[in-house]
Structure formats: C-alpha cells, structure tokens
Design a protein around this motif. Structure first.
Motif, PDB file in Angstrom:
ATOM      1  N   SER A  89      45.633  39.748  35.469  1.00 46.45           N
ATOM      2  CA  SER A  89      45.546  41.004  36.227  1.00 46.45           C
ATOM      3  C   SER A  89      44.249  41.725  35.898  1.00 46.45           C
ATOM      4  O   SER A  89      43.577  42.269  36.774  1.00 46.45           O
ATOM      5  CB  SER A  89      46.725  41.921  35.876  1.00 46.45           C
ATOM      6  OG  SER A  89      47.929  41.315  36.235  1.00 46.45           O
ATOM      7  N   ARG A  90      43.916  41.730  34.613  1.00 45.63           N
ATOM      8  CA  ARG A  90      42.696  42.401  34.176  1.00 45.63           C
ATOM      9  C   ARG A  90      41.466  41.716  34.786  1.00 45.63           C
ATOM     10  O   ARG A  90      40.554  42.379  35.293  1.00 45.63           O
ATOM     11  CB  ARG A  90      42.617  42.389  32.645  1.00 45.63           C
ATOM     12  CG  ARG A  90      41.441  43.158  32.082  1.00 45.63           C
ATOM     13  CD  ARG A  90      41.572  43.416  30.578  1.00 45.63           C
ATOM     14  NE  ARG A  90      41.901  42.230  29.801  1.00 45.63           N
ATOM     15  CZ  ARG A  90      41.043  41.249  29.490  1.00 45.63           C
ATOM     16  NH1 ARG A  90      39.786  41.326  29.876  1.00 45.63           N
ATOM     17  NH2 ARG A  90      41.426  40.201  28.786  1.00 45.63           N
ATOM     18  N   THR A 107      41.170  42.415  38.539  1.00 47.30           N
ATOM     19  CA  THR A 107      40.707  43.790  38.734  1.00 47.30           C
ATOM     20  C   THR A 107      39.201  43.885  38.501  1.00 47.30           C
ATOM     21  O   THR A 107      38.488  44.548  39.266  1.00 47.30           O
ATOM     22  CB  THR A 107      41.466  44.739  37.777  1.00 47.30           C
ATOM     23  OG1 THR A 107      42.867  44.541  37.969  1.00 47.30           O
ATOM     24  CG2 THR A 107      41.122  46.190  38.040  1.00 47.30           C
ATOM     25  N   GLU A 108      38.714  43.195  37.476  1.00 44.43           N
ATOM     26  CA  GLU A 108      37.277  43.210  37.169  1.00 44.43           C
ATOM     27  C   GLU A 108      36.454  42.504  38.237  1.00 44.43           C
ATOM     28  O   GLU A 108      35.394  42.975  38.643  1.00 44.43           O
ATOM     29  CB  GLU A 108      37.027  42.555  35.800  1.00 44.43           C
ATOM     30  CG  GLU A 108      37.418  43.458  34.631  1.00 44.43           C
ATOM     31  CD  GLU A 108      37.410  42.720  33.287  1.00 44.43           C
ATOM     32  OE1 GLU A 108      37.928  43.298  32.316  1.00 44.43           O
ATOM     33  OE2 GLU A 108      36.899  41.582  33.229  1.00 44.43           O
ATOM     34  N   ALA A 129      37.210  42.164  41.343  1.00 44.42           N
ATOM     35  CA  ALA A 129      37.226  43.004  42.544  1.00 44.42           C
ATOM     36  C   ALA A 129      36.192  44.129  42.423  1.00 44.42           C
ATOM     37  O   ALA A 129      35.585  44.539  43.415  1.00 44.42           O
ATOM     38  CB  ALA A 129      38.618  43.573  42.771  1.00 44.42           C
ATOM     39  N   GLU A 130      35.996  44.606  41.209  1.00 43.96           N
ATOM     40  CA  GLU A 130      34.991  45.646  40.961  1.00 43.96           C
ATOM     41  C   GLU A 130      33.579  45.105  41.129  1.00 43.96           C
ATOM     42  O   GLU A 130      32.664  45.811  41.532  1.00 43.96           O
ATOM     43  CB  GLU A 130      35.136  46.187  39.527  1.00 43.96           C
ATOM     44  CG  GLU A 130      36.220  47.241  39.350  1.00 43.96           C
ATOM     45  CD  GLU A 130      35.977  48.472  40.226  1.00 43.96           C
ATOM     46  OE1 GLU A 130      34.820  48.904  40.335  1.00 43.96           O
ATOM     47  OE2 GLU A 130      36.948  48.969  40.823  1.00 43.96           O
ATOM     48  N   ILE A 135      48.197  42.881  42.694  1.00 44.19           N
ATOM     49  CA  ILE A 135      47.365  43.426  41.603  1.00 44.19           C
ATOM     50  C   ILE A 135      46.377  44.468  42.147  1.00 44.19           C
ATOM     51  O   ILE A 135      46.119  45.481  41.512  1.00 44.19           O
ATOM     52  CB  ILE A 135      46.624  42.279  40.864  1.00 44.19           C
ATOM     53  CG1 ILE A 135      47.652  41.389  40.144  1.00 44.19           C
ATOM     54  CG2 ILE A 135      45.583  42.806  39.879  1.00 44.19           C
ATOM     55  CD1 ILE A 135      47.109  40.054  39.666  1.00 44.19           C
ATOM     56  N   LEU A 136      45.870  44.225  43.345  1.00 41.86           N
ATOM     57  CA  LEU A 136      44.857  45.114  43.939  1.00 41.86           C
ATOM     58  C   LEU A 136      45.451  46.060  44.984  1.00 41.86           C
ATOM     59  O   LEU A 136      44.735  46.597  45.838  1.00 41.86           O
ATOM     60  CB  LEU A 136      43.738  44.277  44.563  1.00 41.86           C
ATOM     61  CG  LEU A 136      43.042  43.294  43.610  1.00 41.86           C
ATOM     62  CD1 LEU A 136      42.075  42.399  44.379  1.00 41.86           C
ATOM     63  CD2 LEU A 136      42.321  44.034  42.490  1.00 41.86           C
ATOM     64  N   ASP A 151      46.362  49.060  45.165  1.00 45.33           N
ATOM     65  CA  ASP A 151      45.927  50.452  45.297  1.00 45.33           C
ATOM     66  C   ASP A 151      44.517  50.598  45.886  1.00 45.33           C
ATOM     67  O   ASP A 151      44.053  51.706  46.113  1.00 45.33           O
ATOM     68  CB  ASP A 151      46.002  51.161  43.933  1.00 45.33           C
ATOM     69  CG  ASP A 151      47.452  51.317  43.484  1.00 45.33           C
ATOM     70  OD1 ASP A 151      48.335  51.418  44.363  1.00 45.33           O
ATOM     71  OD2 ASP A 151      47.703  51.306  42.268  1.00 45.33           O
ATOM     72  N   ARG A 152      43.864  49.477  46.116  1.00 52.49           N
ATOM     73  CA  ARG A 152      42.515  49.550  46.683  1.00 52.49           C
ATOM     74  C   ARG A 152      42.576  49.639  48.207  1.00 52.49           C
ATOM     75  O   ARG A 152      43.248  48.837  48.858  1.00 52.49           O
ATOM     76  CB  ARG A 152      41.708  48.295  46.305  1.00 52.49           C
ATOM     77  CG  ARG A 152      41.355  48.227  44.829  1.00 52.49           C
ATOM     78  CD  ARG A 152      40.373  47.104  44.599  1.00 52.49           C
ATOM     79  NE  ARG A 152      39.085  47.444  45.184  1.00 52.49           N
ATOM     80  CZ  ARG A 152      37.942  47.493  44.492  1.00 52.49           C
ATOM     81  NH1 ARG A 152      37.940  47.203  43.205  1.00 52.49           N
ATOM     82  NH2 ARG A 152      36.820  47.807  45.088  1.00 52.49           N
ATOM     83  N   CYS A 192      40.823  46.510  50.561  1.00 49.58           N
ATOM     84  CA  CYS A 192      41.382  45.180  50.343  1.00 49.58           C
ATOM     85  C   CYS A 192      42.178  44.740  51.576  1.00 49.58           C
ATOM     86  O   CYS A 192      43.034  45.489  52.064  1.00 49.58           O
ATOM     87  CB  CYS A 192      42.286  45.272  49.119  1.00 49.58           C
ATOM     88  SG  CYS A 192      42.761  43.710  48.436  1.00 49.58           S
TER      89      CYS A 192
END
Lengths: 199, 199
Positions: B90-91, B94-95, B97-98, B112-113, B115-116, B119
């Motif tokens: 998950s971490r 998230t990274e 995607a950033e 996992i994403l 809230d973006r 996406c």
C-alpha cells in the motif's frame, strides 16, 4: 455496427437522458415510456400500473388486478399480473428489435435480447451524492430522504430483474460497458457508447 | 486529465495487455511485475511468494514464512505475512502514484488510491469462452480444465480483495469504467480508456 443498444441504469444516474442522446446521435429509435404505452394498449392494463410493474417487485395476482381495472385480455387465471405483463413485454421488445436500430431503456431488455449478436448492453451508475443531488433537482424534495428513495427504487429494480431473469441486476458481467456518469460526465458517456455502437 | 489509471481484470480477459497498451498510448509508467519486484526488494520476501500473495488468499503467518525464508525485516509477530505485505505494498503504491502519471495493474490499487480525485478505475472482463481459449493459447494445456483454472484464479483474487478492502471484487460500483474485452476487442478498449484519461 450494433443495431440495438440496451441501457440499464441506477435511479438518479442520468442513464435515461444518456440513452436518449445516444439515440439522437446515432439516429436510432428510442423506447422507454413509448414502449410502456404500447404494452398498455395491447394488454388493456392501466398504463400507470404498467409503468410501475416494469420496475416493481411482482406478486399481485392478475385476478385482483382485473377486478379493479377496465379488463384484461388473454390472460389465464394461473398467471400473475406481472407474469402476464412480462410475457407481453418480452414479445414487444423482441418485435421492436426486429424492426430496426434502436435504444431501449430498462425493461430487462438486455436479458430478453441476450441471444442477439448485434446488441450492446450498457449499464450506467453513479456515486450516491451525485444521484441524491440529481433526484432532488429533478423530482423535488419528498418526505423520504434522497438516500432512502435511491435505495428503494434500485432495490425494486434488482428484485424485479432477479425474479424474471435469474440474474443479478447491475452485475458487471451482464453488460458490455458499465460507466460511472458522475465521474465521466454525461457527454463523455454518450460519446463512448455511440463510438462503440459504430464499430 | 487522469494521472493514474488502475486496471483490475478477470484472469484471461487480456486486461494486463490492454493496460500496457494504454500506458504506451499515453506515455505513462506501467507497474505490474516491476512493482512486485520493488516490494520484494523492500521486504526481503522471496519475489515468487509475493507474486502469489498479491492474488491469493491470506492466512499463512509471517513466522511460518520467516522460518523458511531468508529473513523478514520490520514485521511484528502479530502480523501475518500477507498483512505485512499489504502494508508495504500500500505504501509503495501510494508513493508511485505521487511520483507521476502511471497505469497500475491489480494489487487492489483502486482501493488503495480511492481518495485521489485524479484516479480512473477500470475493470476488464470477458466471456468465459473467450477467456478459456485465451489462457490455453497463452499458457498451454494443463491437467485442470480451462474453466476450472479461470474459476480458481478469479475466486482467489476476489477473496484477497474482500479480505483487504471489505469490498466485492468486480462489483460495478467500484470502477468508473467496466469493459467486456471479448465483445469490444482489445483495441477499442485501449482507445476508450485512453480517451477517458485524456478528458
């Protein structure tokens, strides 16, 4: 090129408007309330009852209905009102599909026409917030909360679909394309469906 | 413009190839086995175990795994191997995607994403016949029938997804777009996804 496009939709998702625009874009016939009207004429049922029965859970017997209506033709006492309506409706949808290019909204048309290769089945859904906002704008505020209204309407559609088709309403595998109108916007939904139909 | 596209897919539907072509079309990074490799490096897990754990049902304790492996870093004895892998994965997702525009296949990335806003979540499915034919062409004949292989693989994906996300894998409302690759063809699927991402 797909001759027939069926559009199933969550209440409040705007699927009906999208379907109408797709029909305009492609120059296809569009069936929805017109279809209901046609069924009404053939069966002698009260049109307002039929509009409901297309989406609501079955159960009421044809006899109980006939006693309070202007008369029902061709039904046997073994058939419930909704079963009789289903049979008539299936026949009409099959005939309309034979007649020419068209977009059909709801009425389990995806299932009724499942053996046709030239049929594209679409499902339109949306986020709860989007749908809640939209039904209040379109139909006004009611005693029941928007969320309650959404849930009741879609539950009835799902029960009806399951009863007549044995399938789960809104399950991904029943449709060739499922789109989130709240994320994509109606315009893009129309464009995508028309593009696929033209292939 | 969507920066991130997650692609979930039924086994045999060709969703992975479609995802790769979408990434090429848009000039996005593509993560799949590379991601697995990255997870492997960070955790010290055997890469082949991780490739499985991304799709298979959880259960094996990290202790039982650690005893038979070359060592696990940073995990507590209360965490199962799959839970630990989930946290790490998950971490990393998230990274990634950033980091920049990308297409991510599987690995519950849609959840996992979630809230973006940038996406786009895609699900690719196909008819049973199409998938059965495809996996035999790609992976050859096995002892188990193609239908059995399809069922086992997707059941494992669904159990894994449910365990970590609490959601139903493949349920229409979890995705912004769901496409039947056997009906539409891969090329059109790629075109539609890229078109939506560009909006």
């Amino acid at each position: 090129m797909k001759k027939i496009i069926t559009v199933s939709r969550q209440f409040g998702s705007g699927g009906r408007s999208i379907a109408k625009l797709v029909a305009e874009e492609l120059g296809y016939d569009y069936y929805d309330s017109e279809l209901v009207q046609k069924v009404a004429e053939e069966t002698g049922f009260d049109p307002s009852y039929i509009a409901d029965a297309g989406e609501y859970a079955p159960g009421r017997s044809i006899l109980s209905y006939a006693l309070g209506s202007s008369g029902v033709h061709g039904a046997t006492s073994h058939m419930s009102a909704s079963d009789y309506l289903w049979t008539t409706q299936s026949r009409i949808i099959t005939e309309l599909a034979e007649k020419g290019n068209c977009v059909i909204v709801g009425r389990c048309a995806d299932f009724i026409l499942r053996d046709r290769e030239d049929c594209l089945n679409v499902f339109i859904h949306a986020s709860r917030d989007y749908k809640a906002k939209r039904i209040v704008e379109l139909y006004g505020v009611r005693d029941k909360s928007p969320n309650k209204r959404l849930e009741e309407k879609d539950t009835k559609r799902a029960v009806n679909y399951k009863y007549f088709t044995g399938r789960e309403w809104g399950a991904t595998e029943n449709y060739h394309v499922s789109l989130d109108s709240s994320k994509l916007g109606s315009e893009l939904c129309v464009k995508i469906i028309a593009e696929i139909a033209k292939k």
